[in-house]
Write an enzyme that holds these catalytic residues in place. Structure first.
Site, PDB file in Angstrom:
ATOM      1  N   ARG A  37      22.420  53.680  85.564  1.00 55.66           N
ATOM      2  CA  ARG A  37      21.659  54.693  86.318  1.00 55.66           C
ATOM      3  C   ARG A  37      21.391  54.275  87.760  1.00 55.66           C
ATOM      4  O   ARG A  37      21.281  55.131  88.635  1.00 55.66           O
ATOM      5  CB  ARG A  37      20.341  54.983  85.605  1.00 55.66           C
ATOM      6  N   LYS A 197      15.256  61.044  69.715  1.00 54.55           N
ATOM      7  CA  LYS A 197      14.269  61.944  70.351  1.00 54.55           C
ATOM      8  C   LYS A 197      14.351  63.321  69.714  1.00 54.55           C
ATOM      9  O   LYS A 197      14.666  64.317  70.359  1.00 54.55           O
ATOM     10  CB  LYS A 197      14.550  62.026  71.856  1.00 54.55           C
ATOM     11  N   GLY A 348      20.716  58.300  78.031  1.00 60.87           N
ATOM     12  CA  GLY A 348      20.665  56.885  78.399  1.00 60.87           C
ATOM     13  C   GLY A 348      21.279  55.972  77.353  1.00 60.87           C
ATOM     14  O   GLY A 348      22.142  55.143  77.657  1.00 60.87           O
ATOM     15  N   GLY A 371      18.516  65.304  77.254  1.00 59.97           N
ATOM     16  CA  GLY A 371      17.930  66.633  77.045  1.00 59.97           C
ATOM     17  C   GLY A 371      18.277  67.584  78.176  1.00 59.97           C
ATOM     18  O   GLY A 371      18.573  68.757  77.943  1.00 59.97           O
TER      19      GLY A 371
HETATM   20  P1  ADP Z   1      19.756  59.158  74.311  1.00 60.97           P
HETATM   21  O1  ADP Z   1      18.985  58.132  75.096  1.00 60.97           O
HETATM   22  O2  ADP Z   1      21.212  58.924  74.375  1.00 60.97           O
HETATM   23  O3  ADP Z   1      19.370  60.567  74.683  1.00 60.97           O
HETATM   24  P2  ADP Z   1      17.914  58.909  72.084  1.00 60.97           P
HETATM   25  O4  ADP Z   1      16.963  58.241  73.000  1.00 60.97           O
HETATM   26  O5  ADP Z   1      17.544  60.240  71.532  1.00 60.97           O
HETATM   27  O6  ADP Z   1      19.373  58.991  72.755  1.00 60.97           O
HETATM   28  O7  ADP Z   1      18.187  57.997  70.813  1.00 60.97           O
HETATM   29  C1  ADP Z   1      18.675  56.686  70.932  1.00 60.97           C
HETATM   30  C2  ADP Z   1      18.022  55.734  69.984  1.00 60.97           C
HETATM   31  O8  ADP Z   1      18.097  56.216  68.661  1.00 60.97           O
HETATM   32  C3  ADP Z   1      18.670  54.374  69.982  1.00 60.97           C
HETATM   33  O9  ADP Z   1      17.733  53.415  70.407  1.00 60.97           O
HETATM   34  C4  ADP Z   1      19.088  54.167  68.531  1.00 60.97           C
HETATM   35  O10 ADP Z   1      18.899  52.860  68.076  1.00 60.97           O
HETATM   36  C5  ADP Z   1      18.171  55.108  67.793  1.00 60.97           C
HETATM   37  N1  ADP Z   1      18.673  55.482  66.461  1.00 60.97           N
HETATM   38  C6  ADP Z   1      19.719  56.267  66.186  1.00 60.97           C
HETATM   39  N2  ADP Z   1      19.912  56.358  64.859  1.00 60.97           N
HETATM   40  C7  ADP Z   1      18.958  55.606  64.271  1.00 60.97           C
HETATM   41  C8  ADP Z   1      18.621  55.287  62.917  1.00 60.97           C
HETATM   42  N3  ADP Z   1      19.320  55.761  61.891  1.00 60.97           N
HETATM   43  N4  ADP Z   1      17.555  54.502  62.720  1.00 60.97           N
HETATM   44  C9  ADP Z   1      16.860  54.005  63.753  1.00 60.97           C
HETATM   45  N5  ADP Z   1      17.128  54.257  65.039  1.00 60.97           N
HETATM   46  C10 ADP Z   1      18.160  55.044  65.300  1.00 60.97           C
HETATM   47 MG    MG Z   2      17.062  57.253  74.868  1.00 65.96          MG
END
Ligand code: ADP
Ligand code: MG
Length: 393
Positions: A37, A197, A348, A371
């Site tokens: 970033r 999230k 991220g 999002g």
């Molecule tokens: P992004 O940042 O790409 O938008 P999110 O913040 O929504 O994605 O989600 C990312 C997080 O979700 C990561 O830290 C990952 O470890 C966690 N995660 C995904 N699947 C699981 C799971 N089954 N159990 C625990 N944590 C999870």
């Molecule tokens: Mg995230």
């Protein structure tokens, strides 16, 4: 098209308030584990610097409750000091005499990074007075924080209304590439959605499914959907407040004839015995917790991605930061990289996963939003960008 920094003339000596997204992941010792970033923002900073602007940078980091030393932007300041050609200083407040003095002392072409804007609750409340104070510090506002453009905060929406404004190179690129995926006529449009999230994403997902033809769900998000279907998810992460939305999404998808797939197998551990090795199951029992999708799901999802005309991915398939739970996420990154479809990956953590898989160069476009990207593809606009002036031809 929005007005960009290239359309701004006579920047020399002007104070430019630049809103960026330096919400980078930090480890326990406050080391930046993925600087994507920041690296992405360097062209905009360099351009403003070459034009002789005095650049005051605002960003958030995480979701602090008031002042939290562990969520300080100081590690980012250090990174900028090492990696920018111009002089960089840091101010450990956002408003007040200290900030005012430092802006006064700023030389043409140099950068002042202000402390985490979310240390002030007025930021997310989009407080009018607070926005006014921010605006009073600068001559021009530049929004390059695509990742928060779906939120009406003081440092984007609030301040943009009060100053002449434009978008930076990053937001310009986002708009260009996301328009490309919206307008890409090749079908089917496959969306791979996961991550943690859930609460904030299911709301957007509900409308997003109208745009997609195939929706593949994985990661922590999947368990809320499986549970909403009445399946046993053991002790896997689950968001009760989103269960209704999950149900609604599945019903809506079915009515609209969309293909919505959920994992058919899982990598689990027995939480009663932490030392036990993870193993694969198709149906979970009470003492199991899922941390990744299983091999059957990987195959099933990879097939859909292979046949896609265009792809959007947000949200890892498991707790990929741990090696033993990273296989599903890596497999999806590889499947998207080998697909002929135009692909956009956002979020991220998802972008970190793509870097970890070493396939970033084979993705159509890497978006800085999660999002926000989801919402932009769904609506074709975002609140904080709507308020930026259009380019005059
Ligand atoms: P992004 O940042 O790409 O938008 P999110 O913040 O929504 O994605 O989600 C990312 C997080 O979700 C990561 O830290 C990952 O470890 C966690 N995660 C995904 N699947 C699981 C799971 N089954 N159990 C625990 N944590 C999870
Ligand atoms: Mg995230």
């Amino acid at each position: 098209m929005k007005r960009t920094i290239k359309d701004l003339k006579a920047l020399r000596g002007k104070v430019v308030l630049l809103r960026v997204d330096f919400n980078v992941p930090l480890d326990e010792n406050e080391n930046i584990t993925d600087a994507t970033r920041i690296i992405n923002e360097i062209p905009t900073i360099n351009y403003l610097s070459e034009q002789g602007a005095k650049i005051v940078i605002i960003s958030h980091l995480g979701r602090p409750e008031g002042f939290e030393l562990r969520k300080s932007l100081w590690p980012v300041a250090l990174y900028l000091m090492k990696n920018l050609k111009c002089n960089v200083s840091f101010c450990n407040t956002v408003l007040g005499d200290e900030a005012v003095e430092r802006i006064k002392a700023l030389r043409e072409g140099n950068v002042l990074l202000l402390e985490n804007i979310r240390f002030y609750k007025e930021e997310t409340q989009c407080d009018k007075k607070f926005s006014k104070k921010l605006a009073s510090m600068a001559d021009i506002f530049v929004d390059d924080a695509f990742g928060v453009a779906h939120r009406e905060n003081a440092s984007n929406y609030g301040v943009a209304r009060l100053l002449p404004n434009a978008v930076g190179f990053l937001v310009e690129q986002e708009i260009e590439n996301l328009t490309k995926i919206i307008e890409e006529p090749k079908q089917p449009f496959v969306a791979l959605i996961g991550g943690a999230k859930v609460k904030s994403k299911v709301k957007i997902l509900e409308r997003f499914i109208e745009k997609a033809d195939v929706i593949l769900i994985g990661g922590a998000m999947a368990y809320t959907f499986l549970r909403a279907k009445g399946e046993n998810i053991g002790t896997s992460i689950y968001y009760p407040e989103s269960e209704r939305d999950a149900k609604l999404i599945m019903e809506k998808a079915e009515m609209a004839g969309k293909k919505l797939l959920l994992p058919v197998d899982h990598l689990v551990v027995r939480d009663s015995d932490k030392k036990q090795k993870p193993f694969i199951v198709e149906s979970m029992k009470g003492d199991m917790a899922g941390f990744d999708i299983g091999p059957k799901t990987m195959k099933l999802y990879a097939k859909e991605l292979k046949n896609a005309g265009k792809i959007f991915w947000n949200g890892p398939m498991g707790l990929f930061e741990k090696e033993e739970y990273s296989q599903g996420t890596i497999a999806m990154a590889q499947a998207i990289a080998s697909s002929k479809a135009f692909s956009v990956v956002g979020g991220g953590d998802t972008v970190s996963a793509v870097n970890k898989a070493g396939v970033a160069g084979r993705i159509g476009f890497i978006s800085t939003g999660g999002g926000a990207t989801l919402e932009y593809i769904e609506k074709g606009s975002l609140p904080a960008l709507d308020i930026i002036q259009e380019r005059v031809k």
